[in-house]
Structure formats: structure tokens, C-alpha cells
Design an enzyme around this catalytic site. Structure first.
Site, PDB file in Angstrom:
ATOM      1  N   HIS A  65       0.821  -1.210   0.000  1.00  0.00           N
ATOM      2  CA  HIS A  65       0.000   0.000   0.000  1.00  0.00           C
ATOM      3  C   HIS A  65       0.855   1.260   0.000  1.00  0.00           C
ATOM      4  O   HIS A  65       1.938   1.281   0.577  1.00  0.00           O
ATOM      5  CB  HIS A  65      -0.911   0.028   1.233  1.00  0.00           C
ATOM      6  CG  HIS A  65      -1.807  -1.155   1.337  1.00  0.00           C
ATOM      7  ND1 HIS A  65      -2.253  -1.643   2.545  1.00  0.00           N
ATOM      8  CD2 HIS A  65      -2.358  -1.964   0.389  1.00  0.00           C
ATOM      9  CE1 HIS A  65      -3.035  -2.688   2.335  1.00  0.00           C
ATOM     10  NE2 HIS A  65      -3.103  -2.911   1.041  1.00  0.00           N
TER      11      HIS A  65
ATOM     12  N   LYS B 244       5.422   6.058   7.795  1.00  0.00           N
ATOM     13  CA  LYS B 244       4.826   5.183   8.807  1.00  0.00           C
ATOM     14  C   LYS B 244       5.886   4.665   9.766  1.00  0.00           C
ATOM     15  O   LYS B 244       6.949   4.208   9.339  1.00  0.00           O
ATOM     16  CB  LYS B 244       4.137   3.989   8.140  1.00  0.00           C
ATOM     17  CG  LYS B 244       2.963   4.380   7.266  1.00  0.00           C
ATOM     18  CD  LYS B 244       2.373   3.186   6.554  1.00  0.00           C
ATOM     19  CE  LYS B 244       1.204   3.623   5.676  1.00  0.00           C
ATOM     20  NZ  LYS B 244       0.716   2.500   4.863  1.00  0.00           N
TER      21      LYS B 244
ATOM     22  N   TYR C 126       0.659   1.536  13.920  1.00  0.00           N
ATOM     23  CA  TYR C 126       1.577   2.408  13.195  1.00  0.00           C
ATOM     24  C   TYR C 126       1.111   3.850  13.228  1.00  0.00           C
ATOM     25  O   TYR C 126      -0.059   4.149  13.155  1.00  0.00           O
ATOM     26  CB  TYR C 126       1.846   1.922  11.779  1.00  0.00           C
ATOM     27  CG  TYR C 126       0.654   1.624  10.914  1.00  0.00           C
ATOM     28  CD1 TYR C 126       0.249   2.516   9.932  1.00  0.00           C
ATOM     29  CD2 TYR C 126      -0.042   0.426  11.056  1.00  0.00           C
ATOM     30  CE1 TYR C 126      -0.834   2.228   9.113  1.00  0.00           C
ATOM     31  CE2 TYR C 126      -1.127   0.132  10.247  1.00  0.00           C
ATOM     32  CZ  TYR C 126      -1.507   1.044   9.276  1.00  0.00           C
ATOM     33  OH  TYR C 126      -2.592   0.762   8.481  1.00  0.00           O
TER      34      TYR C 126
ATOM     35  N   ASP D 258      -6.081  -6.187  -2.612  1.00  0.00           N
ATOM     36  CA  ASP D 258      -4.674  -6.568  -2.718  1.00  0.00           C
ATOM     37  C   ASP D 258      -4.461  -7.670  -3.754  1.00  0.00           C
ATOM     38  O   ASP D 258      -3.471  -7.666  -4.477  1.00  0.00           O
ATOM     39  CB  ASP D 258      -4.137  -7.003  -1.357  1.00  0.00           C
ATOM     40  CG  ASP D 258      -4.037  -5.846  -0.379  1.00  0.00           C
ATOM     41  OD1 ASP D 258      -4.157  -4.673  -0.796  1.00  0.00           O
ATOM     42  OD2 ASP D 258      -3.844  -6.113   0.827  1.00  0.00           O
TER      43      ASP D 258
END
Length: 180
Positions: free
Chosen positions: A61, A70, A130, A166
Site C-alpha cells: 500500500h 509510517k 503504526y 490486494d
């Protein structure tokens, strides 16, 4: 905290200092001044928490525009965490690095903006937290095929559990809105 460079410039493993005794342990997972001293961001605007079962793979992603840096850590279980350089002008374009993050090793992975991110659960389950440098923007949400042979990630799970998004993602060569 100890900062460990990876084979991709800018992608860093962060090992917090852990203080343990008979009661348990204490560690700082974020310290703005410490991050500033190491050239890491000190302003995060969103925290995310995901729980996934064994064999789940999330990714790859990225957001474009509105990329997110992140800071990833695992609070229960273990994952194989991956960052991919997707900057077209980078000499490392299409290269990846993978790191095991677990509740046991307490490591964190810093993934800069303009890198794709994915992870695969390698234990029974994993709780992943995250911090992000920008807010999630559904219009900027992008995905790259997790097993694109041009990238060649050595995932620990060969037949992972994937989302529809995905599973149907384009390879890097056809990914949209890649950063320069």
C-alpha cells in the site's frame, strides 16, 4: 534508542531502550527530541491499529498524492514487514527490504513517505500499530501487487490470505501515480 540502517536508504529499524525488572518492562516507543536528533519526523497525525490472523498479507500500500510516512510496531504476535522504494527517480526504485517485527523483539520500522508498505503475519495473529505522518485519504489510496516478480519480495507465506483489493492490484510497472 538505537537506529539501524537497512539496505534501503531512509528505511530504518528502531530498537527502543527497554527497562525490565521482576514487574515487567517499560520502553519509550516515541520521543520527539530523540527522533529529531536522528532526522526522523516528530509530528504524526494519525495512529492505526490492525489485527490479522496467521497467513494474512496486507499490501503493498501507498498513498499518492498525500503520501504517508509510517512508524510500524507490533504489540502482539509477529510480522514480516516490508518497504519498497517506489520513487521512479530513485536509484533504488523497485528494491525492497524486509524486517521481522514482533512483540518479543520490540523493534519498530520507519518507512518514509513515497515507499510502499506491506506485511505478512508469521505467528498465530498480530496486532500492528503504526503512526502516520499524514491522514488517510481514500482518493490517494494505491496498491501494488504483493508478489510482483519485478520486485521479487521473499514473503514467508507463499499462499497468503489477501483482500480483494490486494489480490487484484497492478504490478509496479502499471501502478498509478508513482512518486518521482
Amino acid at each position: 534508542m538505537e537506529i539501524i540502517e537497512t539496505t534501503l536508504p531512509g528505511v530504518l529499524v528502531i530498537e527502543p531502550r527497554v527497562y525490565e525488572d521482576e514487574r515487567g518492562y517499560f520502553m519509550e516507543t516515541f520521543h520527539s527530541e530523540g527522533f529529531r536528533r536522528h532526522g526522523l519526523p516528530e509530528n504524526f497525525v494519525q495512529d492505526n491499529h490492525s489485527r490479522s490472523g496467521r497467513g494474512v498479507l496486507r499490501g503493498l500500500h501507498y498513498q499518492s498524492p498525500n503520501p504517508q510516512g509510517k512508524l510500524v510496531r507490533v504489540v502482539a504476535g509477529a510480522i514480516w514487514d516490508v518497504a519498497v522504494d517506489i520513487r521512479r527517480s530513485s536509484p533504488h526504485f523497485g528494491r525492497w527490504v524486509g524486517v521481522e517485527l514482533s512483540a518479543e523483539n520490540r523493534r519498530q520500522l520507519w518507512i518514509p513517505e513515497d515507499f510502499a508498505h506491506g506485511f505478512c503475519v508469521i505467528g498465530e495473529s498480530a496486532d500492528v500499530i503504526y503512526k502516520c505522518t499524514d491522514l488517510y485519504d481514500a482518493r490517494s489510496d494505491r496498491t501494488i501487487l504483493w508478489n510482483d516478480p519485478a520486485i521479487g519480495i521473499d514473503w514467508p507465506e507463499k499462499n497468503p490470505i489477501l483482500s480483494v483489493k490486494d489480490a487484484g492490484a497492478p504490478p509496479l510497472s502499471r501502478a498509478v501515480a508513482l512518486p518521482d
